[in-house]
Design an enzyme around this catalytic site. Sequence first.
Site, PDB file in Angstrom:
ATOM      1  N   GLU A 161      -5.046   0.631   0.095  1.00 22.17           N
ATOM      2  CA  GLU A 161      -4.818  -0.788   0.354  1.00 22.17           C
ATOM      3  C   GLU A 161      -4.964  -1.588  -0.945  1.00 22.17           C
ATOM      4  OE1 GLU A 161      -3.518  -1.646   3.009  1.00 22.17           O
ATOM      5  OE2 GLU A 161      -4.648  -1.187   4.833  1.00 22.17           O
TER       6      GLU A 161
ATOM      7  N   HIS B  14       0.819  -1.218   0.000  1.00 27.32           N
ATOM      8  CA  HIS B  14       0.000   0.000   0.000  1.00 27.32           C
ATOM      9  C   HIS B  14       0.851   1.265   0.000  1.00 27.32           C
ATOM     10  CE1 HIS B  14      -0.161  -0.053   4.642  1.00 27.32           C
ATOM     11  NE2 HIS B  14       0.275   1.151   4.369  1.00 27.32           N
TER      12      HIS B  14
HETATM   13  C1  GLP Z   1       1.180   3.547   7.118  1.00 29.19           C
HETATM   14  C2  GLP Z   1       1.135   4.816   6.281  1.00 29.19           C
HETATM   15  C3  GLP Z   1       1.923   4.667   4.998  1.00 29.19           C
HETATM   16  C4  GLP Z   1       3.298   4.094   5.308  1.00 29.19           C
HETATM   17  C5  GLP Z   1       3.143   2.730   5.924  1.00 29.19           C
HETATM   18  C6  GLP Z   1       4.468   2.057   6.257  1.00 29.19           C
HETATM   19  O1  GLP Z   1       0.226   2.633   6.790  1.00 29.19           O
HETATM   20  N1  GLP Z   1      -0.194   5.202   5.966  1.00 29.19           N
HETATM   21  O2  GLP Z   1       2.030   5.934   4.365  1.00 29.19           O
HETATM   22  O3  GLP Z   1       4.062   4.013   4.123  1.00 29.19           O
HETATM   23  O4  GLP Z   1       2.415   2.878   7.141  1.00 29.19           O
HETATM   24  O5  GLP Z   1       4.917   2.453   7.517  1.00 29.19           O
HETATM   25  P1  GLP Z   1       6.371   2.281   8.031  1.00 29.19           P
HETATM   26  O6  GLP Z   1       7.188   3.298   7.310  1.00 29.19           O
HETATM   27  O7  GLP Z   1       6.323   2.567   9.498  1.00 29.19           O
HETATM   28  O8  GLP Z   1       6.803   0.894   7.715  1.00 29.19           O
END
Ligand code: GLP
Length: 248
Positions: free
Chosen positions: A144, A139
């Site tokens: 999603e 995503h």
């Molecule tokens: C969330 C955000 C996304 C992000 C993802 C991954 O779901 N809405 O924009 O890319 O998390 O998060 P992380 O960078 O903590 O792995």
Amino acid sequence: MRVIVVKDKMEMGKRAAALIAEDMRKKRGPYVLGLATGSTPIPLYQELIRLHKSEGLDFSTCISFNLDEYVGLSGDHDQSYRYFMNTQLFDHVNINKKNTFVPDGMAKDVEAFCEQYEAMIDDVGGIDYQVLGIGANGHIGFNEPGSSLGSLTRIKTLTERTISDNARFFARKEDVPTLAITMGIGTIFKARKAVLLANGAGKADAIKASLEGPVASFCPASALQLHRWATYVVDEAAAAKLTLNHET
Ligand code: GLP
């Protein structure tokens, strides 16, 4: 597509910041940033803060739009994305907070809010540089798997996987909101340039699918294969499953 593989997440932040800073310095007039949350862009924001403090990178003409926000969390909730942006970036650079926009998780009329958010982006001339992370399921923002590749800002239900992945930031898994307002893939696509960041082995399958798999709504990030100016900056662990050549 440009794929840059770097040693670790600190290097990832530095390379991505250099791309954005170069673009910011070139443009006259307002510069429009599209911003992301999550743990991945933190090294990028730390480097942008360093560039501001020690090399005079100027945010005074910047306008920013964040990708997404949880529905039901107000901006002062410590897990809201507004709170994240204030503490991780905005409080430390010379951006005017009045020019920073994050979807309103408390909007009463969500549909009207989403239309207005799109219009605001268009009214300032569109996003110059969009920052993206990637979920383990591919995503981007909170688009999603299964999201329409042409979608605009709207409300989305989070998948079980995303709720579990993001539960680490909340006291209890039950506290993770199940809905979010997110820019659509079509919104992201309108940005002039985009940079997607990923680090760690947990992102290797998503990186492989989005770069070397088909363009398909089951991997929303794969839509970037059609973008005219998309760059990936990923660390070695996240790039481990790639088979095509890439830059270092
Ligand atoms: C969330 C955000 C996304 C992000 C993802 C991954 O779901 N809405 O924009 O890319 O998390 O998060 P992380 O960078 O903590 O792995």
